[in-house]
Design a protein around this motif. Structure first.
Motif, PDB file in Angstrom:
ATOM      1  N   ASP A 108       0.815  -1.212   0.000  1.00 13.52           N
ATOM      2  CA  ASP A 108       0.000   0.000   0.000  1.00 13.52           C
ATOM      3  C   ASP A 108       0.852   1.267   0.000  1.00 13.52           C
ATOM      4  O   ASP A 108       0.519   2.253  -0.673  1.00 13.52           O
ATOM      5  CB  ASP A 108      -0.916   0.007   1.223  1.00 13.52           C
ATOM      6  N   ALA A 109       1.952   1.256   0.752  1.00 16.81           N
ATOM      7  CA  ALA A 109       2.816   2.441   0.796  1.00 16.81           C
ATOM      8  C   ALA A 109       3.466   2.691  -0.558  1.00 16.81           C
ATOM      9  O   ALA A 109       3.570   3.845  -1.006  1.00 16.81           O
ATOM     10  CB  ALA A 109       3.883   2.266   1.872  1.00 16.81           C
ATOM     11  N   ASN A 110       3.911   1.633  -1.229  1.00 14.44           N
ATOM     12  CA  ASN A 110       4.518   1.797  -2.551  1.00 14.44           C
ATOM     13  C   ASN A 110       3.481   2.209  -3.588  1.00 14.44           C
ATOM     14  O   ASN A 110       3.773   3.018  -4.478  1.00 14.44           O
ATOM     15  CB  ASN A 110       5.219   0.504  -2.967  1.00 14.44           C
ATOM     16  N   TRP A 111       2.277   1.665  -3.477  1.00  9.57           N
ATOM     17  CA  TRP A 111       1.190   2.064  -4.373  1.00  9.57           C
ATOM     18  C   TRP A 111       0.897   3.556  -4.220  1.00  9.57           C
ATOM     19  O   TRP A 111       0.758   4.285  -5.195  1.00  9.57           O
ATOM     20  CB  TRP A 111      -0.057   1.234  -4.066  1.00  9.57           C
ATOM     21  N   LYS A 112       0.827   4.011  -2.978  1.00  9.14           N
ATOM     22  CA  LYS A 112       0.547   5.422  -2.699  1.00  9.14           C
ATOM     23  C   LYS A 112       1.630   6.313  -3.296  1.00  9.14           C
ATOM     24  O   LYS A 112       1.325   7.364  -3.878  1.00  9.14           O
ATOM     25  CB  LYS A 112       0.444   5.639  -1.192  1.00  9.14           C
ATOM     26  N   LYS A 113       2.896   5.910  -3.158  1.00  5.16           N
ATOM     27  CA  LYS A 113       3.991   6.713  -3.709  1.00  5.16           C
ATOM     28  C   LYS A 113       3.894   6.805  -5.223  1.00  5.16           C
ATOM     29  O   LYS A 113       4.195   7.850  -5.821  1.00  5.16           O
ATOM     30  CB  LYS A 113       5.341   6.130  -3.292  1.00  5.16           C
ATOM     31  N   CYS A 114       3.482   5.728  -5.859  1.00  2.98           N
ATOM     32  CA  CYS A 114       3.332   5.744  -7.318  1.00  2.98           C
ATOM     33  C   CYS A 114       2.235   6.722  -7.746  1.00  2.98           C
ATOM     34  O   CYS A 114       2.365   7.396  -8.780  1.00  2.98           O
ATOM     35  CB  CYS A 114       3.002   4.347  -7.838  1.00  2.98           C
ATOM     36  N   GLN A 115       1.168   6.812  -6.965  1.00  5.20           N
ATOM     37  CA  GLN A 115       0.089   7.742  -7.297  1.00  5.20           C
ATOM     38  C   GLN A 115       0.518   9.183  -7.040  1.00  5.20           C
ATOM     39  O   GLN A 115       0.123  10.096  -7.773  1.00  5.20           O
ATOM     40  CB  GLN A 115      -1.168   7.416  -6.476  1.00  5.20           C
ATOM     41  N   GLU A 116       1.313   9.389  -5.982  1.00  7.07           N
ATOM     42  CA  GLU A 116       1.781  10.742  -5.664  1.00  7.07           C
ATOM     43  C   GLU A 116       2.831  11.232  -6.651  1.00  7.07           C
ATOM     44  O   GLU A 116       2.900  12.439  -6.945  1.00  7.07           O
ATOM     45  CB  GLU A 116       2.359  10.762  -4.254  1.00  7.07           C
ATOM     46  N   HIS A 117       3.649  10.319  -7.153  1.00  5.32           N
ATOM     47  CA  HIS A 117       4.734  10.662  -8.081  1.00  5.32           C
ATOM     48  C   HIS A 117       4.645   9.745  -9.305  1.00  5.32           C
ATOM     49  O   HIS A 117       5.485   8.851  -9.488  1.00  5.32           O
ATOM     50  CB  HIS A 117       6.090  10.489  -7.401  1.00  5.32           C
ATOM     51  N   PRO A 118       3.643   9.923 -10.158  1.00  7.93           N
ATOM     52  CA  PRO A 118       3.392   8.959 -11.244  1.00  7.93           C
ATOM     53  C   PRO A 118       4.542   8.786 -12.225  1.00  7.93           C
ATOM     54  O   PRO A 118       4.676   7.726 -12.834  1.00  7.93           O
ATOM     55  CB  PRO A 118       2.144   9.534 -11.935  1.00  7.93           C
ATOM     56  N   TRP A 119       5.376   9.775 -12.363  1.00  6.10           N
ATOM     57  CA  TRP A 119       6.506   9.686 -13.287  1.00  6.10           C
ATOM     58  C   TRP A 119       7.525   8.643 -12.839  1.00  6.10           C
ATOM     59  O   TRP A 119       8.308   8.135 -13.654  1.00  6.10           O
ATOM     60  CB  TRP A 119       7.181  11.054 -13.433  1.00  6.10           C
ATOM     61  N   VAL A 120       7.512   8.284 -11.558  1.00  8.44           N
ATOM     62  CA  VAL A 120       8.461   7.287 -11.044  1.00  8.44           C
ATOM     63  C   VAL A 120       8.243   5.923 -11.687  1.00  8.44           C
ATOM     64  O   VAL A 120       9.189   5.157 -11.879  1.00  8.44           O
ATOM     65  CB  VAL A 120       8.345   7.195  -9.508  1.00  8.44           C
ATOM     66  N   THR A 121       6.994   5.620 -12.036  1.00  7.63           N
ATOM     67  CA  THR A 121       6.712   4.294 -12.603  1.00  7.63           C
ATOM     68  C   THR A 121       7.337   4.113 -13.984  1.00  7.63           C
ATOM     69  O   THR A 121       7.427   2.983 -14.477  1.00  7.63           O
ATOM     70  CB  THR A 121       5.203   4.055 -12.710  1.00  7.63           C
ATOM     71  N   ASP A 122       7.752   5.205 -14.611  1.00  6.22           N
ATOM     72  CA  ASP A 122       8.390   5.118 -15.930  1.00  6.22           C
ATOM     73  C   ASP A 122       9.906   4.999 -15.846  1.00  6.22           C
ATOM     74  O   ASP A 122      10.576   4.862 -16.868  1.00  6.22           O
ATOM     75  CB  ASP A 122       8.041   6.354 -16.770  1.00  6.22           C
ATOM     76  N   ALA A 123      10.440   5.062 -14.639  1.00  3.57           N
ATOM     77  CA  ALA A 123      11.896   5.018 -14.484  1.00  3.57           C
ATOM     78  C   ALA A 123      12.415   3.609 -14.738  1.00  3.57           C
ATOM     79  O   ALA A 123      11.918   2.641 -14.168  1.00  3.57           O
ATOM     80  CB  ALA A 123      12.293   5.470 -13.082  1.00  3.57           C
ATOM     81  N   ALA A 124      13.417   3.501 -15.587  1.00  2.61           N
ATOM     82  CA  ALA A 124      14.049   2.207 -15.825  1.00  2.61           C
ATOM     83  C   ALA A 124      14.810   1.783 -14.583  1.00  2.61           C
ATOM     84  O   ALA A 124      15.409   2.607 -13.897  1.00  2.61           O
ATOM     85  CB  ALA A 124      14.985   2.301 -17.030  1.00  2.61           C
ATOM     86  N   SER A 125      14.796   0.495 -14.293  1.00  3.90           N
ATOM     87  CA  SER A 125      15.443   0.035 -13.062  1.00  3.90           C
ATOM     88  C   SER A 125      16.966   0.010 -13.195  1.00  3.90           C
ATOM     89  O   SER A 125      17.671   0.693 -12.469  1.00  3.90           O
ATOM     90  CB  SER A 125      14.911  -1.347 -12.683  1.00  3.90           C
ATOM     91  N   GLY A 126      17.483  -0.765 -14.132  1.00  4.60           N
ATOM     92  CA  GLY A 126      18.927  -0.805 -14.345  1.00  4.60           C
ATOM     93  C   GLY A 126      19.683  -1.237 -13.105  1.00  4.60           C
ATOM     94  O   GLY A 126      19.264  -2.098 -12.352  1.00  4.60           O
ATOM     95  N   ARG A 127      20.812  -0.564 -12.859  1.00  5.72           N
ATOM     96  CA  ARG A 127      21.625  -0.835 -11.675  1.00  5.72           C
ATOM     97  C   ARG A 127      21.778   0.454 -10.883  1.00  5.72           C
ATOM     98  O   ARG A 127      22.812   1.117 -10.949  1.00  5.72           O
ATOM     99  CB  ARG A 127      22.993  -1.374 -12.076  1.00  5.72           C
TER     100      ARG A 127
END
Length: 250
Positions: A108-127
């Protein structure tokens, strides 16, 4: 902005772990500029975050920013670490005796962060280079799994799978919201517009009997063409149920 390339990793380590002091005249710091950049990205998208724009917002020259944030690539990493470090603030993860509640709180905390900062979900993971924010987050999450019957490697794999589930469904939910008009609450109107043409194109609905039945049931129940938010809730419940079977059946 979403591609994590061009990072000077040694420079980034210094910026992440050794806060540069605020300039005596400018008053800026790594933290203040990072916070400013996150707020700007939340309001206008990550594309709006440029060195020139940040300098104007902070009332300094672009050259004054570089000692505090490196370049744009390093700044993006600082922003991600800043958000990671705020995932469980101010109260932290619940110290619940029931591990299921702890795992659910992580989701739930990670879901909330994604809604608050939606651009984060587009970040490539990488290293990614571990910073204090990401390291604090990882420590808190691993502790929630610790002692429930998983090996250290299983803890890491299980946590990674859970976060991937959250980010994947959050990304789909955000994309769905972006596709709607500002006054649209669901997909009913959109579906009414395309359904006749789609039916004519498909022809015989018996070609896709299961898909037709399921999509009709979903639309009638939710008013949505797809329901990634519902998939998030169901997915986390199934995840915890499956994990319960593994650790309690061992």
């Amino acid at each position: 902005m979403s591609k994590r390339t061009g990072v000077d990793e040694l420079k980034l380590l210094g910026l992440l772990w050794k806060e540069s002091p605020a300039g005596s005249r400018s008053g800026i710091s790594t933290q203040s500029i990072t916070t400013l950049a996150v707020n700007l990205a939340d309001k206008e998208g990550p594309g709006a975050v440029t060195i020139r724009r940040l300098a104007a917002e902070a009332g300094v020259t672009a050259m004054a920013l570089y000692p505090h944030i490196g370049g744009r690539a390093e700044l993006f990493e600082l922003m991600l670490d800043h958000i990671a470090g705020s995932t469980y603030t101010p109260t932290g993860l619940p110290d619940d005796a029931d591990w299921r509640a702890r795992i659910s709180a992580i989701a739930d905390a990670n879901w909330k962060k994604c809604q608050e900062h939606p651009w984060v979900t587009d970040a490539a993971s990488g290293r990614p280079v571990p910073g204090p924010g990401a390291s604090t987050k990882y420590e808190a999450e691993l502790r929630a799994f610790d002692g429930i019957g998983l090996t250290d490697i299983e803890m890491d794999h299980t946590l990674t799978a859970l976060i991937s589930l959250v980010h994947g469904t959050a990304r789909a939910t955000i994309a769905t919201h972006r596709s709607r008009e500002p006054d649209e609450q669901n997909d009913t109107g959109w579906w009414a517009n395309i359904e006749p043409a789609l039916t004519a194109a498909i022809g015989d609905r018996a070609r896709f009997p299961t898909a037709s039945r399921v999509s009709q049931a979903l639309g009638e129940a939710t008013g949505k063409a797809n329901d990634p938010e519902g998939a998030y809730r169901s997915g986390v419940a199934l995840f915890i149920e499956g994990l319960s079977g593994q650790v309690e059946g061992a």
